[in-house]
Design a protein around this motif. Structure first.
Motif, PDB file in Angstrom:
ATOM      1  N   TYR A  66      30.444 -36.663  -3.512  1.00  0.00           N
ATOM      2  CA  TYR A  66      30.959 -37.308  -2.555  1.00  0.00           C
ATOM      3  C   TYR A  66      30.015 -37.137  -1.279  1.00  0.00           C
ATOM      4  O   TYR A  66      29.691 -38.179  -0.685  1.00  0.00           O
ATOM      5  N   ILE A  70      27.360 -39.884   0.550  1.00  0.00           N
ATOM      6  CA  ILE A  70      27.424 -40.318   2.042  1.00  0.00           C
ATOM      7  C   ILE A  70      26.198 -39.866   2.776  1.00  0.00           C
ATOM      8  O   ILE A  70      25.280 -40.700   3.700  1.00  0.00           O
ATOM      9  N   ASN A  76      29.247 -45.768   2.664  1.00  0.00           N
ATOM     10  CA  ASN A  76      30.214 -45.396   3.606  1.00  0.00           C
ATOM     11  C   ASN A  76      31.489 -44.672   2.989  1.00  0.00           C
ATOM     12  O   ASN A  76      31.260 -44.441   1.625  1.00  0.00           O
ATOM     13  N   ASP A  77      32.274 -44.268   3.828  1.00  0.00           N
ATOM     14  CA  ASP A  77      33.312 -43.375   3.193  1.00  0.00           C
ATOM     15  C   ASP A  77      33.929 -44.071   2.402  1.00  0.00           C
ATOM     16  O   ASP A  77      34.461 -43.271   0.894  1.00  0.00           O
ATOM     17  N   HIS A  78      34.347 -45.332   2.401  1.00  0.00           N
ATOM     18  CA  HIS A  78      35.264 -46.104   1.328  1.00  0.00           C
ATOM     19  C   HIS A  78      34.476 -46.197   0.037  1.00  0.00           C
ATOM     20  O   HIS A  78      34.899 -46.056  -0.967  1.00  0.00           O
ATOM     21  N   ASP A  79      33.329 -46.626   0.148  1.00  0.00           N
ATOM     22  CA  ASP A  79      32.636 -46.684  -1.178  1.00  0.00           C
ATOM     23  C   ASP A  79      32.388 -45.679  -1.812  1.00  0.00           C
ATOM     24  O   ASP A  79      32.368 -45.504  -3.168  1.00  0.00           O
ATOM     25  N   ASP A  81      34.329 -43.035  -1.890  1.00  0.00           N
ATOM     26  CA  ASP A  81      35.309 -42.567  -2.541  1.00  0.00           C
ATOM     27  C   ASP A  81      35.956 -43.321  -3.720  1.00  0.00           C
ATOM     28  O   ASP A  81      36.309 -42.900  -4.638  1.00  0.00           O
ATOM     29  N   VAL A  82      35.516 -44.905  -3.567  1.00  0.00           N
ATOM     30  CA  VAL A  82      35.636 -45.691  -4.783  1.00  0.00           C
ATOM     31  C   VAL A  82      34.908 -45.085  -5.867  1.00  0.00           C
ATOM     32  O   VAL A  82      35.602 -45.306  -7.163  1.00  0.00           O
ATOM     33  N   ARG A  85      36.248 -41.661  -7.213  1.00  0.00           N
ATOM     34  CA  ARG A  85      37.621 -41.701  -7.951  1.00  0.00           C
ATOM     35  C   ARG A  85      37.648 -42.766  -9.041  1.00  0.00           C
ATOM     36  O   ARG A  85      38.162 -42.598 -10.201  1.00  0.00           O
TER      37      ARG A  85
END
Length: 115
Positions: A66, A70, A76-79, A81-82, A85
């Motif tokens: 992660y 970044i 970005n944070d969302h991408d 994380d996706v 996960r």
């Protein structure tokens, strides 16, 4: 405030995860991590081993990946994380050797498998 059995169990599990992560990140020896978990968290060896293995082979590699996504790849944070996960966690759970790779190689291996 009253906490039910489920809330108490969740708090206890969170405490075990926190202690395990702190010891692992501090590069404490494996046997010492297990000893401290059993003594401080008052858990049996099997539960300590499960917490430690989860941190070593899944949680810690996911955190490193992660951070790499970044800081190095510009996610970005969302991408990030996706990606972690949605792709990385399941791959790491099935292949512990993948978690031993540096984040850049781990990223390449996960992407290679998805093509």
């Amino acid at each position: 405030m009253y906490l039910g059995p489920l809330e108490e169990r969740q708090i206890r599990n969170d405490e075990i995860k926190l202690v395990t992560a702190a010891l692992y990140e501090a590069k404490v020896k494996d046997d010492e991590i297990l000893r401290v978990l059993m003594k401080i968290c008052d858990i049996d060896r099997e539960r300590a081993m499960n917490a430690f293995q989860n941190e070593k082979f899944l949680i810690s590699p996911c955190k490193k990946l992660y951070q790499y996504l970044i800081l190095e790849k510009g996610f970005n944070d969302h991408d990030a994380d996706v990606f972690v996960r949605g792709r990385a966690r399941s791959k790491l759970a099935r292949n512990v050797e993948l978690g031993k790779l540096p984040p850049a190689k781990m990223f390449d291996a996960i992407n290679k498998d998805n093509k």
